[in-house]
Write an enzyme that holds these catalytic residues in place. Sequence first.
Site, mmCIF file in Angstrom:
data_model
loop_
_atom_site.group_PDB
_atom_site.id
_atom_site.type_symbol
_atom_site.label_atom_id
_atom_site.label_comp_id
_atom_site.label_asym_id
_atom_site.label_seq_id
_atom_site.Cartn_x
_atom_site.Cartn_y
_atom_site.Cartn_z
ATOM 1 N N LYS A 1 0.867 -1.190 0.000
ATOM 2 C CA LYS A 1 0.000 0.000 0.000
ATOM 3 C C LYS A 1 0.890 1.220 0.000
ATOM 4 C CE LYS A 1 -4.434 1.077 0.232
ATOM 5 N NZ LYS A 1 -5.624 0.340 -0.225
ATOM 6 N N ASP B 1 -7.035 4.370 -4.553
ATOM 7 C CA ASP B 1 -7.685 4.222 -3.241
ATOM 8 C C ASP B 1 -8.298 5.597 -2.951
ATOM 9 O OD1 ASP B 1 -7.897 2.296 -0.792
ATOM 10 O OD2 ASP B 1 -7.245 4.144 0.137
HETATM 11 P P1 NDP Z 1 -13.046 7.678 -2.594
HETATM 12 O O1 NDP Z 1 -11.969 8.680 -2.424
HETATM 13 O O2 NDP Z 1 -13.658 7.469 -3.921
HETATM 14 O O3 NDP Z 1 -14.247 7.995 -1.575
HETATM 15 C C1 NDP Z 1 -14.036 8.043 -0.203
HETATM 16 C C2 NDP Z 1 -15.340 8.438 0.473
HETATM 17 O O4 NDP Z 1 -15.171 8.320 1.879
HETATM 18 C C3 NDP Z 1 -15.746 9.877 0.200
HETATM 19 O O5 NDP Z 1 -17.137 9.970 0.276
HETATM 20 C C4 NDP Z 1 -15.092 10.605 1.364
HETATM 21 O O6 NDP Z 1 -15.713 11.837 1.700
HETATM 22 C C5 NDP Z 1 -15.293 9.607 2.478
HETATM 23 N N1 NDP Z 1 -14.230 9.779 3.496
HETATM 24 C C6 NDP Z 1 -12.898 9.702 3.298
HETATM 25 N N2 NDP Z 1 -12.239 9.938 4.447
HETATM 26 C C7 NDP Z 1 -13.198 10.170 5.363
HETATM 27 C C8 NDP Z 1 -13.175 10.471 6.744
HETATM 28 N N3 NDP Z 1 -12.008 10.570 7.411
HETATM 29 N N4 NDP Z 1 -14.359 10.623 7.387
HETATM 30 C C9 NDP Z 1 -15.543 10.513 6.724
HETATM 31 N N5 NDP Z 1 -15.626 10.236 5.412
HETATM 32 C C10 NDP Z 1 -14.480 10.060 4.752
HETATM 33 O O7 NDP Z 1 -12.441 6.314 -2.009
HETATM 34 P P2 NDP Z 1 -12.910 4.822 -2.285
HETATM 35 O O8 NDP Z 1 -14.381 4.762 -2.440
HETATM 36 O O9 NDP Z 1 -12.033 4.269 -3.336
HETATM 37 O O10 NDP Z 1 -12.463 4.111 -0.911
HETATM 38 C C11 NDP Z 1 -13.341 4.008 0.229
HETATM 39 C C12 NDP Z 1 -12.858 2.907 1.135
HETATM 40 O O11 NDP Z 1 -12.821 1.659 0.417
HETATM 41 C C13 NDP Z 1 -11.432 3.068 1.702
HETATM 42 O O12 NDP Z 1 -11.380 2.491 2.985
HETATM 43 C C14 NDP Z 1 -10.590 2.244 0.741
HETATM 44 O O13 NDP Z 1 -9.371 1.819 1.320
HETATM 45 C C15 NDP Z 1 -11.530 1.072 0.517
HETATM 46 N N6 NDP Z 1 -11.272 0.289 -0.684
HETATM 47 C C16 NDP Z 1 -11.269 0.862 -1.917
HETATM 48 C C17 NDP Z 1 -11.041 0.092 -3.034
HETATM 49 C C18 NDP Z 1 -11.175 0.639 -4.403
HETATM 50 O O14 NDP Z 1 -11.166 -0.171 -5.346
HETATM 51 N N7 NDP Z 1 -11.329 1.936 -4.612
HETATM 52 C C19 NDP Z 1 -10.685 -1.339 -2.915
HETATM 53 C C20 NDP Z 1 -10.800 -1.871 -1.566
HETATM 54 C C21 NDP Z 1 -11.039 -1.062 -0.510
HETATM 55 P P3 NDP Z 1 -15.060 13.223 1.216
HETATM 56 O O15 NDP Z 1 -15.446 13.378 -0.216
HETATM 57 O O16 NDP Z 1 -15.661 14.253 2.125
HETATM 58 O O17 NDP Z 1 -13.580 13.084 1.409
#
Ligand code: NDP
Length: 451
Positions: free
Chosen positions: A130, A170
């Site tokens: 990562k 991510d």
């Molecule tokens: P994105 O950046 O597309 O979206 C993240 C979302 O989570 C946004 O809505 C963001 O809100 C919110 N968020 C981020 N940080 C915080 C926080 N500290 N408190 C509250 N809300 C928060 O990321 P992904 O959808 O790609 O990833 C989401 C999760 O899924 C992560 O844990 C990631 O590690 C996991 N994941 C992702 C994969 C992928 O293929 N993308 C694969 C496997 C796991 P805001 O817009 O306000 O920042």
Amino acid sequence: MAVTDHVDLATFMEGVKRRNPHQPEFTQAVQEVAEDIFDFMEDKEEYHSQQILRRIAEPDRVISFRVCWEDDAGNIRVQRGWRVQNNNAIGPYKGGIRFHPSVTESVLKFLAFEQTFKNALTGLPMGGGKGGSNFNPKGKSDREVMRFCQSFMTELYRHIGADTDVPAGDIGVGGREIGYMFGQYKRITNQFTGVLTGKGMEYGGSMIRPEATGYGAVYFLAEMLKHRGDGVKGKTAVISGSGNVATHAAEKITQLGGKVVTMSDSGGFIHDPDGIDQEKINWIKQHKTHRRGRISDYADEFMGSTFHPGKRPWHVKCDLALPCATQNELDADEATALIDNGSIAVSEGANMPTTLEGTHRFKAARIMFAPGKAANAGGVAVSGLEMSQNSERRSWKEEELQQMLLDIMQGIHTRCIAYGDQGDGYVDYVKGANIAGFKKVADAMLAFGVV
Ligand code: NDP
């Protein structure tokens, strides 16, 4: 006499904490795995004598570097970048890159540790890694993001490669950032290889990669329900996040006949009792990803919905819960609220969104609880398929990939049952995922001797 790690869990964790001071996320992730692995290892002398758990909880290497870039006003900005290469026992390091101000070495070590077991669970040959930076892409212009990504890759490129380490997206790293990083890698090395996944379709990307994590989390949820003779149809779901994983999880729930009533971002959550249908999901995708807007605007756009600033959605009554935003976003009290409100299943789209105590409560209540390393493995699985397509220099069709994703998620479910079935109708998916993932990596490590 040989030194073995025949110590109890508390002593083992004391050592992990001593060697990794001020790294709470990493020690939390190790503890969650160790709780299950200790029992499993009890009568397996070779794991003890070869110190497998101790070795697995120590990354192969952690690379940390300075990233300098110039903002639009001409100021020089300095960020820190990392790549954690955790374990390559079963394949090249593989895992996403995160750009978010909350990124620390501890967060990336926890993610790389989890990734190692998740990748093993997919059945594909991928090790765990990562990376990321404390850079905040929010509010930056495209040019600023481009300059940052180029600077980040100018250091990272020497540590990665199609057979060495293959990063992906991510939080904060989507198609735009992957494009800028891939462009810089290609420019520096003069090589067009499958060194990153999540690429655009024009330059080696795979169909369904954007959808894979969210869809996969719902496929896993559907498998858990099916195992109990139930299904998603007619169920109400509460989802957190509004990014890549959350929007695609919402899409698949809706396609399977469920009703999604919440989504969130770091500003709060929206509640739409009428249901967030495909049209509304499309609006969220456009608004959050392309217009880079806030979820609060949803309440102004769609009648009957409300915005709850600074709050998380776990007190809203539902059958199904899918935390899809970030780590530790669902605590013990919120777990209890979900249980008390009659929720029957939780599928973690995000990585470690439930706190350790929250996980213990779900297990104690014996509701269906899918940990992220099983439920959200669909994304990395399709990344693995993107690597295969790049190596073969061909593209598979969407229907083929949809079927492969479904097969992989069903395979993970079967592996979890193999080690998590408690024999009384209850499946401990956390235990099942931890043991199945650990065993594959540990057995490969045993084959290599002491390296
Ligand atoms: P994105 O950046 O597309 O979206 C993240 C979302 O989570 C946004 O809505 C963001 O809100 C919110 N968020 C981020 N940080 C915080 C926080 N500290 N408190 C509250 N809300 C928060 O990321 P992904 O959808 O790609 O990833 C989401 C999760 O899924 C992560 O844990 C990631 O590690 C996991 N994941 C992702 C994969 C992928 O293929 N993308 C694969 C496997 C796991 P805001 O817009 O306000 O920042």
